[in-house]
Write a protein that holds these residues in place. Structure first.
Motif, PDB file in Angstrom:
ATOM      1  N   PRO A   1       0.823  -1.209   0.000  1.00  0.00           N
ATOM      2  CA  PRO A   1       0.000   0.000   0.000  1.00  0.00           C
ATOM      3  C   PRO A   1       0.860   1.262   0.000  1.00  0.00           C
ATOM      4  CG  PRO A   1       0.131  -0.894   2.209  1.00  0.00           C
ATOM      5  CD  PRO A   1       0.831  -1.879   1.306  1.00  0.00           C
ATOM      6  N   LYS A   2       0.246   2.345  -0.356  1.00  0.00           N
ATOM      7  CA  LYS A   2       0.913   3.639  -0.233  1.00  0.00           C
ATOM      8  C   LYS A   2       1.098   3.932   1.252  1.00  0.00           C
ATOM      9  CE  LYS A   2       0.597   8.517  -1.545  1.00  0.00           C
ATOM     10  NZ  LYS A   2      -0.226   9.564  -2.224  1.00  0.00           N
ATOM     11  N   ARG A   3       2.293   4.340   1.642  1.00  0.00           N
ATOM     12  CA  ARG A   3       2.610   4.554   3.050  1.00  0.00           C
ATOM     13  C   ARG A   3       2.293   5.984   3.483  1.00  0.00           C
ATOM     14  NH1 ARG A   3       2.812  -0.560   4.860  1.00  0.00           N
ATOM     15  NH2 ARG A   3       4.085  -1.828   3.455  1.00  0.00           N
ATOM     16  N   SER A   4       1.663   6.110   4.645  1.00  0.00           N
ATOM     17  CA  SER A   4       1.341   7.428   5.176  1.00  0.00           C
ATOM     18  C   SER A   4       2.513   7.946   6.003  1.00  0.00           C
ATOM     19  CB  SER A   4       0.089   7.345   6.062  1.00  0.00           C
ATOM     20  OG  SER A   4       0.440   6.861   7.350  1.00  0.00           O
ATOM     21  N   PRO A   5       2.492   9.224   6.375  1.00  0.00           N
ATOM     22  CA  PRO A   5       3.564   9.771   7.231  1.00  0.00           C
ATOM     23  C   PRO A   5       3.674   9.059   8.577  1.00  0.00           C
ATOM     24  CG  PRO A   5       2.326  11.551   6.198  1.00  0.00           C
ATOM     25  CD  PRO A   5       1.582  10.281   5.885  1.00  0.00           C
ATOM     26  N   ILE A   6       2.605   8.408   9.032  1.00  0.00           N
ATOM     27  CA  ILE A   6       2.640   7.710  10.327  1.00  0.00           C
ATOM     28  C   ILE A   6       3.704   6.627  10.315  1.00  0.00           C
ATOM     29  CG2 ILE A   6       1.319   6.202  11.886  1.00  0.00           C
ATOM     30  CD1 ILE A   6      -1.201   7.710  10.891  1.00  0.00           C
ATOM     31  N   LEU A   7       3.862   5.977   9.176  1.00  0.00           N
ATOM     32  CA  LEU A   7       4.861   4.914   9.055  1.00  0.00           C
ATOM     33  C   LEU A   7       6.096   5.395   8.309  1.00  0.00           C
ATOM     34  CD1 LEU A   7       2.597   1.806   8.442  1.00  0.00           C
ATOM     35  CD2 LEU A   7       4.277   2.064  10.274  1.00  0.00           C
ATOM     36  N   SER A   8       6.343   6.684   8.380  1.00  0.00           N
ATOM     37  CA  SER A   8       7.563   7.202   7.774  1.00  0.00           C
ATOM     38  C   SER A   8       8.747   6.781   8.621  1.00  0.00           C
ATOM     39  CB  SER A   8       7.521   8.728   7.676  1.00  0.00           C
ATOM     40  OG  SER A   8       7.718   9.298   8.956  1.00  0.00           O
ATOM     41  N   SER A   9       9.927   6.932   8.073  1.00  0.00           N
ATOM     42  CA  SER A   9      11.114   6.477   8.805  1.00  0.00           C
ATOM     43  C   SER A   9      11.990   7.633   9.261  1.00  0.00           C
ATOM     44  CB  SER A   9      11.932   5.534   7.917  1.00  0.00           C
ATOM     45  OG  SER A   9      12.278   6.173   6.705  1.00  0.00           O
ATOM     46  N   GLU A  10      11.379   8.775   9.562  1.00  0.00           N
ATOM     47  CA  GLU A  10      12.165   9.897  10.059  1.00  0.00           C
ATOM     48  C   GLU A  10      12.794   9.540  11.401  1.00  0.00           C
ATOM     49  OE1 GLU A  10      11.650  14.573  11.476  1.00  0.00           O
ATOM     50  OE2 GLU A  10       9.886  13.383  10.879  1.00  0.00           O
ATOM     51  N   LEU A  11      14.089   9.729  11.509  1.00  0.00           N
ATOM     52  CA  LEU A  11      14.792   9.483  12.758  1.00  0.00           C
ATOM     53  C   LEU A  11      15.002  10.826  13.453  1.00  0.00           C
ATOM     54  CD1 LEU A  11      17.465   6.841  11.653  1.00  0.00           C
ATOM     55  CD2 LEU A  11      15.031   6.551  12.155  1.00  0.00           C
ATOM     56  N   LYS A  12      14.312  11.013  14.549  1.00  0.00           N
ATOM     57  CA  LYS A  12      14.276  12.313  15.210  1.00  0.00           C
ATOM     58  C   LYS A  12      15.390  12.445  16.244  1.00  0.00           C
ATOM     59  CE  LYS A  12       9.265  12.488  14.550  1.00  0.00           C
ATOM     60  NZ  LYS A  12       7.938  12.529  15.217  1.00  0.00           N
TER      61      LYS A  12
END
Length: 593
Positions: A373-384
């Motif tokens: 599926p198209k991935r939403s920002p919720i499952l993004s991989s930003e490392l904060k």
């Protein structure tokens, strides 16, 4: 199929032959795991459900699809009784592409790695993704997150108030992987999750490696139903004699079947009916080369287990242990139509797979195109987290020059770390790693933007001669873990993960040698299993170039934050004594020059 009064009426009519079957399988030989019999029988399927077995000629209509299974055997779909699919680095979609053609049609999982990085919102997206695949996931709500003692940092904390909500979800089939230490230490969050399970009449799944005697008795008094982790067959026998369902684990890095199966082959063959299989953690490479649960069935047969018994262990036993045998686990009317066409019970080569009534795989390949599926920002991989410098990975002490006696966590296997005391040089107030003594630095960095924690300790067993390697996929909390013998390379590795949103990387002499991007939550990828396996091979070869001789260098590394296994671990709060259940100072003594 959703259960409503109307569709139940339809299924009943289909079962009576009033409505023609959508599909029939003719001329096959049925492996009946309910009665331990093998005999000729046909199967009729309506929608996603088996409606008849035996003589099904009265179920065939003008539109009924006929599958000819002449000379073949019909087995229930296989069930992996405990797995963290995320550790494969494959998304649920990619994981299904890998394991369903091997005959695995169901898994039991906590999906806990997804929860640790994306919370309940991300979990709901994974549930929607699962519905689009031919793989069923029977979800157990994690007893808590994080699993670590002391508590490390994750994106979402699972507590009793969350259990009060999610245990009522239709996706929830129990409480996932309750670790022994949390029961023995009477952790109130854990006990609260168990109490909620009692209210909802849900089973409690366990994790109790090396639990014996009084500790095991106390653990069982909490109501835990089953366990997937025993280090020898005597442990299996004791747990079974005290009423547990047992799962024998055969993962890509922990090969327990040969030892644990002795409980059946040497102690008591009748124990087999309450023993099932799981893989826990697998790599794409292992699945593509050897298979999945089908391989475990074959290994059990090779170890001396009767083929029927081994197939029961891969199917109905697991379904009964998890109280889902009314849905899956056997080829019986009313069960979901998960059926394998195999060559022979003893060889157990899976030639075709039917899941939810559809032919989904043949000759080890899916029969249809499956897209993520198209991935939403919720499952993004930003490392904060902030970028690092080499100073972040230098262990500084109060003397300028001399020696430091340190405790190095010495790996003896993927889940065994023992104490090793080593004398290291101190130069300019920095304790230096030592390639001659096989001592590297290891650090875990909090990556969810919560507190900026960073730990630093010493480890042995990887035999690194240079460079560093790092991963943002690292259960149980999936913070960044980095290991190396060069502080500059460690910093480069971590910064590369931060810049690229997560993955696994190997660095040498200031250069990126290999990198695998994990863009879904920083823990998995939608790449094809073959591509992930190819990248795994490149990463392993790159680690070999650093000097590492372990069979799965990065997997051994990313298991270091797991505090449920004795004796030592490391999380973002520091190095952990897994017996004392507290952090410790790795510096034992300083000797000034």
């Amino acid at each position: 199929m959703e259960k409503t009064v109307n569709n139940l009426k339809t299924l009943i009519r289909a079962g009576r032959g009033i409505i023609p079957a959508d599909k029939v399988i003719l001329n096959g030989t049925l492996i009946n795991v309910m009665t331990s019999e093998i005999y000729p029988a046909d199967i009729a399927i309506y929608g996603d459900t088996i409606v008849a077995t035996g003589d099904v000629k009265d179920y065939i209509g003008s539109e009924t699809e006929v599958i000819d299974a002449t000379g073949k055997y019909l087995s229930p779909g296989l069930i992996d009784g405990h797995i963290h699919s995320e550790c494969s680095k494959l998304s649920i979609t990619s994981f299904a592409k890998a394991v369903v053609p091997c005959g695995t049609t169901s898994i039991i999982s906590g999906l806990d790695e997804y929860i640790s990085v994306s919370g309940l919102e991300g979990l709901k997206e994974i549930f929607e993704e699962i519905k689009q695949t031919p793989l069923k996931v029977f979800w157990g709500a994690p007893y808590k997150t994080p699993y670590t003692i002391p508590k490390s940092t994750v994106a979402f904390n699972f507590d009793p108030s969350v259990h009060a909500e999610v245990q009522k979800w239709e996706e929830c089939f129990g409480v996932w992987e309750v670790v022994r230490e949390f029961i023995i230490e009477e952790d109130e969050d854990t006990l609260g999750a168990v109490v909620e399970a009692y209210k909802n009449r849900l089973p409690v799944f366990g994790c109790a490696p090396m639990a014996r005697g009084k500790d095991l008795n106390g653990y069982l008094c909490s109501g835990v139903r089953l366990d997937h982790e025993s280090y020898d067959h005597e442990e299996v026998v004791e747990k079974m004699r005290k009423g547990m369902h047992m799962l024998i684990r055969e993962s890509s890095v922990t090969h327990f079947l040969e030892e644990n199966i002795r409980a059946i082959t040497e102690v008591n063959p009748r124990m087999a009916r309450r023993v099932s299989f799981c893989t826990d953690d697998v790599t794409a490479t292992d699945v593509l080369n050897n298979g999945h649960l089908d391989n475990v069935v074959r290994l059990a047969i090779k170890a001396g287990v009767e083929p029927m018994t081994a197939i029961q262990m891969g199917t109905i036993n697991s379904a009964e242990a998890y109280r889902i045998d009314h849905l899956i686990g056997s080829i019986s009317p009313g069960r979901l139509a998960d059926i394998l066409i195999v060559d022979d019970p003893e060889k157990f080569n899976v030639e075709a797979v039917i899941s939810n009534g559809k032919l989904v795989a043949r000759d080890k390949k899916l029969t249809f195109e499956l897209k993520a599926p198209k991935r939403s920002p919720i499952l993004s991989s930003e490392l904060k987290c902030k970028t690092t410098t080499k100073e972040d990975f230098e262990y500084k002490v109060d003397i300028k020059n001399g020696q430091a006696k340190v405790l190095s966590m010495d790996v003896k296997g993927p889940f065994v770390r023992k104490r090793r005391d080593v004398l290291l040089k101190v130069e300019n107030s920095v304790v230096l790693p030592d390639i001659e003594q096989d001592v590297a630095m290891v650090s875990v960095l909090e990556r969810f933007g919560r507190n900026g924690n960073k730990s630093l300790a010493f480890c042995s067993g990887w035999k690194l001669k240079k460079g560093a390697m790092a991963s943002s996929a690292a259960p149980d909390d999936n913070n960044i873990i980095v290991m190396g013998v060069d502080a500059e390379d460690m910093s480069i590795a971590v910064n590369h993960l931060i810049k690229n949103g997560g993955g696994q990387v190997v660095v040498s002499d200031g250069e990126i040698v290999e990198f695998l991007s994990l863009p879904v939550g920083g823990i998995v990828s939608d790449l094809e299993p073959e591509e992930i396996a190819y990248r795994e091979d490149l990463l392993t070869k790159a680690a070999r170039g650093l000097g590492c001789e372990l069979p799965e260098p990065l997997m051994y590394m990313f298991f270091l934050p797991i505090t449920a296994i004795q004796d030592y671990a490391i999380t973002d709060v520091g190095p952990v004594d897994c017996v004392a259940l507290t952090t410790f100072d790795p510096i034992i003594e300083l000797i000034e020059k």
